[in-house]
Design a protein around this motif. Structure first.
Motif, PDB file in Angstrom:
ATOM      1  N   SER A 104       0.832  -1.212   0.000  1.00 48.80           N
ATOM      2  CA  SER A 104       0.000   0.000   0.000  1.00 48.80           C
ATOM      3  C   SER A 104       0.862   1.256   0.000  1.00 48.80           C
ATOM      4  CB  SER A 104      -0.951  -0.005   1.194  1.00 48.80           C
ATOM      5  OG  SER A 104      -0.234  -0.050   2.411  1.00 48.80           O
ATOM      6  N   VAL A 105       1.942   1.228   0.752  1.00 48.46           N
ATOM      7  CA  VAL A 105       2.852   2.386   0.790  1.00 48.46           C
ATOM      8  C   VAL A 105       3.571   2.538  -0.545  1.00 48.46           C
ATOM      9  CG1 VAL A 105       4.956   3.301   1.852  1.00 48.46           C
ATOM     10  CG2 VAL A 105       3.160   2.294   3.288  1.00 48.46           C
ATOM     11  N   VAL A 106       4.063   1.432  -1.073  1.00 48.27           N
ATOM     12  CA  VAL A 106       4.832   1.471  -2.319  1.00 48.27           C
ATOM     13  C   VAL A 106       3.962   1.940  -3.478  1.00 48.27           C
ATOM     14  CG1 VAL A 106       6.076   0.058  -3.996  1.00 48.27           C
ATOM     15  CG2 VAL A 106       6.485  -0.255  -1.556  1.00 48.27           C
ATOM     16  N   VAL A 107       2.752   1.414  -3.573  1.00 51.57           N
ATOM     17  CA  VAL A 107       1.854   1.806  -4.660  1.00 51.57           C
ATOM     18  C   VAL A 107       1.460   3.271  -4.516  1.00 51.57           C
ATOM     19  CG1 VAL A 107      -0.421   1.433  -5.665  1.00 51.57           C
ATOM     20  CG2 VAL A 107       0.990  -0.523  -5.034  1.00 51.57           C
ATOM     21  N   THR A 108       1.175   3.701  -3.296  1.00 50.12           N
ATOM     22  CA  THR A 108       0.793   5.101  -3.057  1.00 50.12           C
ATOM     23  C   THR A 108       1.889   6.049  -3.518  1.00 50.12           C
ATOM     24  OG1 THR A 108      -0.623   4.511  -1.184  1.00 50.12           O
ATOM     25  CG2 THR A 108       0.174   6.789  -1.283  1.00 50.12           C
ATOM     26  N   HIS A 109       3.144   5.631  -3.353  1.00 52.22           N
ATOM     27  CA  HIS A 109       4.271   6.482  -3.718  1.00 52.22           C
ATOM     28  C   HIS A 109       4.834   6.152  -5.097  1.00 52.22           C
ATOM     29  CE1 HIS A 109       4.026   7.196   0.621  1.00 52.22           C
ATOM     30  NE2 HIS A 109       4.581   8.361   0.344  1.00 52.22           N
ATOM     31  N   GLY A 110       4.065   5.419  -5.870  1.00 47.28           N
ATOM     32  CA  GLY A 110       4.420   5.257  -7.275  1.00 47.28           C
ATOM     33  C   GLY A 110       5.573   4.313  -7.558  1.00 47.28           C
ATOM     34  N   ARG A 112       8.464   3.675  -6.255  1.00 43.93           N
ATOM     35  CA  ARG A 112       9.805   4.267  -6.301  1.00 43.93           C
ATOM     36  C   ARG A 112      10.872   3.211  -6.087  1.00 43.93           C
ATOM     37  NH1 ARG A 112       8.918   9.608  -2.461  1.00 43.93           N
ATOM     38  NH2 ARG A 112       7.405  10.666  -3.815  1.00 43.93           N
ATOM     39  N   VAL A 113      11.960   3.342  -6.821  1.00 41.68           N
ATOM     40  CA  VAL A 113      13.071   2.389  -6.688  1.00 41.68           C
ATOM     41  C   VAL A 113      13.622   2.427  -5.267  1.00 41.68           C
ATOM     42  CG1 VAL A 113      15.398   1.830  -7.477  1.00 41.68           C
ATOM     43  CG2 VAL A 113      13.651   2.485  -9.133  1.00 41.68           C
ATOM     44  N   SER A 114      13.532   3.571  -4.617  1.00 41.23           N
ATOM     45  CA  SER A 114      14.031   3.686  -3.245  1.00 41.23           C
ATOM     46  C   SER A 114      13.211   2.843  -2.276  1.00 41.23           C
ATOM     47  CB  SER A 114      14.015   5.148  -2.787  1.00 41.23           C
ATOM     48  OG  SER A 114      12.702   5.672  -2.881  1.00 41.23           O
ATOM     49  N   SER A 115      12.053   2.353  -2.720  1.00 39.83           N
ATOM     50  CA  SER A 115      11.221   1.491  -1.885  1.00 39.83           C
ATOM     51  C   SER A 115      11.649   0.035  -1.955  1.00 39.83           C
ATOM     52  CB  SER A 115       9.749   1.580  -2.319  1.00 39.83           C
ATOM     53  OG  SER A 115       9.246   2.880  -2.160  1.00 39.83           O
ATOM     54  N   THR A 116      12.603  -0.244  -2.845  1.00 42.94           N
ATOM     55  CA  THR A 116      13.002  -1.633  -3.061  1.00 42.94           C
ATOM     56  C   THR A 116      14.283  -1.960  -2.315  1.00 42.94           C
ATOM     57  OG1 THR A 116      14.302  -1.146  -5.034  1.00 42.94           O
ATOM     58  CG2 THR A 116      11.966  -1.580  -5.347  1.00 42.94           C
TER      59      THR A 116
END
Length: 129
Positions: A104-110, A112-116
């Motif tokens: 949910s956080v990752v999708v909300t923030h589009g 982002r590669v920084s989420s990986t």
């Protein structure tokens, strides 16, 4: 050595199907949400789907919604991506990645590669007649 390995790519005709796999080596996927990304030549990397660590929650980009599905088998440390009704515009290198945050956080923030955290080397999918 911690690795993610994608497999299952190949050449398929428009309208066809493929199933990609993302398998963890050296660690367990149980605790990670996983996302699939794709990158076509000359285009930006696109996040296309996400699955929670338990598999109870999934999310899809509009471009693949209704055609692609994501699932996981934590006992096998593997995440699957079923792709149906493939189109030429689905041609890309597909990568899986472990995520630092929930879907949910990752999708909300589009996506982002920084989420990986960890990435696989990718598998090529080519849709062409």
């Amino acid at each position: 050595q911690l690795q993610l390995v994608e497999s299952g790519g190949g050449l398929v005709q428009p309208g066809g199907s493929l199933r990609l796999s993302c398998t963890a080596s050296g660690f367990t996927l149980d605790y990670y949400a996983i996302a699939w990304f794709r990158q076509a030549p000359g285009k930006e990397r696109e996040g296309v789907s996400c699955i929670s660590s338990s598999g109870s929650s999934t999310a899809y980009a509009d471009s693949v919604k209704g055609r692609f599905s994501i699932s996981r088998d934590n006992a096998k440390s593997t995440v699957y991506r079923q792709m149906n009704s493939l189109k030429p515009e689905d041609t890309a290198v597909y990568h899986c990645a472990t995520l630092r945050f929930s879907c949910s956080v990752v999708v909300t923030h589009g996506y982002r590669v920084s989420s990986t955290a960890s990435w696989g080397q990718g598998t090529q999918v080519t849709v062409s007649s």
